[in-house]
Design an enzyme around this catalytic site. Structure first.
Site, PDB file in Angstrom:
ATOM      1  N   ARG A 102       0.822  -1.214   0.000  1.00 31.54           N
ATOM      2  CA  ARG A 102       0.000   0.000   0.000  1.00 31.54           C
ATOM      3  C   ARG A 102       0.854   1.262   0.000  1.00 31.54           C
ATOM      4  O   ARG A 102       0.534   2.234  -0.702  1.00 31.54           O
ATOM      5  CB  ARG A 102      -0.957  -0.023   1.197  1.00 31.54           C
ATOM      6  N   LYS A 137       1.641  25.200  -4.059  1.00 28.57           N
ATOM      7  CA  LYS A 137       0.398  24.614  -3.544  1.00 28.57           C
ATOM      8  C   LYS A 137       0.544  23.092  -3.518  1.00 28.57           C
ATOM      9  O   LYS A 137      -0.005  22.363  -4.346  1.00 28.57           O
ATOM     10  CB  LYS A 137      -0.786  25.051  -4.398  1.00 28.57           C
ATOM     11  N   LYS A 169       3.572  40.141  -3.240  1.00 27.15           N
ATOM     12  CA  LYS A 169       2.157  40.036  -3.557  1.00 27.15           C
ATOM     13  C   LYS A 169       1.409  41.200  -2.913  1.00 27.15           C
ATOM     14  O   LYS A 169       2.013  42.081  -2.279  1.00 27.15           O
ATOM     15  CB  LYS A 169       1.620  38.688  -3.098  1.00 27.15           C
ATOM     16  N   GLU A 197       3.824  40.402  -8.219  1.00 25.27           N
ATOM     17  CA  GLU A 197       2.461  40.141  -8.674  1.00 25.27           C
ATOM     18  C   GLU A 197       1.774  41.471  -8.994  1.00 25.27           C
ATOM     19  O   GLU A 197       1.769  42.391  -8.179  1.00 25.27           O
ATOM     20  CB  GLU A 197       1.689  39.410  -7.585  1.00 25.27           C
ATOM     21  N   ASP A 218      -1.605  38.494 -12.572  1.00 23.67           N
ATOM     22  CA  ASP A 218      -2.566  37.730 -11.791  1.00 23.67           C
ATOM     23  C   ASP A 218      -3.998  37.938 -12.267  1.00 23.67           C
ATOM     24  O   ASP A 218      -4.495  39.069 -12.322  1.00 23.67           O
ATOM     25  CB  ASP A 218      -2.452  38.121 -10.311  1.00 23.67           C
TER      26      ASP A 218
END
Length: 281
Positions: A102, A137, A169, A197, A218
């Protein structure tokens, strides 16, 4: 069969993953049901068309519990294979192979799922000149592995963490008092890569004049992206980010941006369907 990545401790990862599964009592099912001297042979195969990632790491799980296991890796990481492709064959102690199964499958299913989704996005922008990037992320603790998987899918790695480039940002700008001032502070700090950004065209020139080395555009629509690329006029690389989907990425790529970053590569990729079937020797 080795699997080495800069900044990734393979042995610690395998040990902690197995420890999570084994707990204090170990694999009580295999201990109760499988004779200690039993031996298995098994084949790991894809059940869907996938891009493979993590074969060496999957093999290492089996080797950790049975160092005498015989393992044959049948395909390379980064290969695009059809459904039904045999990926790995293993022969060894039945208890050990069942215990490692597994953990090995979870790892290669996750990484191959990321690689497969990434390849889909790469194919969608083929011929445009735009380059696909991953993001930060990622699942905590798995960043190096997940970013490796995006490489296998054909993307490039963006920042590995907070340490390898400045990314200014909106919240940084709000505290610093403006884009120009935020960028100047980063430049004065001696930071070589200063990514900024922007979400409006009028923010571009102040960022460039202050020393930005990369602009993240963005959540701009294609028309605004074209205007932004024209305004930058090749002075620095441009990156389109925010809300990028498979059905929109081609139009974004055709605006002339240098890069397109996609968080869902690591954030939302479904696991690849890979199975492992054992038979007694």
């Amino acid at each position: 069969m080795s699997f080495e990545l800069d900044g990734f401790d393979r042995d610690a990862f395998i040990a902690s993953t197995l420890a999570e599964d084994l707990g204090e009592a170990g694999d009580i099912t295999s201990q109760a049901v499988i004779p200690a001297d039993a031996r298995f042979t098994g084949t790991m195969a894809s059940r869907d068309a996938i891009v493979v990632a993590g074969m060496g790491l999957a093999a290492a799980f089996f080797m950790r519990l049975d160092p005498t296991a015989q393992i044959q890796i049948l395909t390379e990481d980064g290969a695009s294979v059809p459904a039904g492709t045999a990926l790995l064959r293993v022969q060894g102690k039945a208890r050990a192979l069942l215990t490692a199964e597994r953990s090995a499958l979870n790892t290669i299913q996750h990484l191959s799922g990321i690689a497969t989704l990434t390849r889909t996005y790469v194919d969608a922008i083929a011929g445009t000149g735009a380059i696909l990037l991953d993001t930060r992320k990622t699942i905590p603790g798995l960043r190096r592995l997940e970013k490796y998987a995006t490489l296998m899918g054909g993307a490039r790695n963006h920042r590995m963490g907070l340490w390898d480039a400045a990314m200014i940002k909106d919240n940084h700008v709000a505290v610093a008092g403006g884009i120009g001032e935020a960028v100047r502070r980063a430049v004065r700090a001696g930071i070589e890569r200063v990514i900024v950004e922007v979400d409006r065209i009028d923010q571009i020139r102040p960022a460039l004049d202050a020393g930005a080395t990369w602009l993240l555009l963005d959540n701009m629509d294609p028309a605004t992206l074209r205007e932004a690329v024209a305004t930058v006029d090749g002075r620095v690389p441009t990156e389109a980010s925010g809300g990028v989907r498979l059905d929109t990425i081609r139009a974004i790529a055709e605006t002339g941006v240098t890069y397109i970053s996609v968080g869902r590569l690591t954030q939302s990729a479904p696991a690849a369907d890979i199975g492992l079937d054992f038979a007694s020797l």
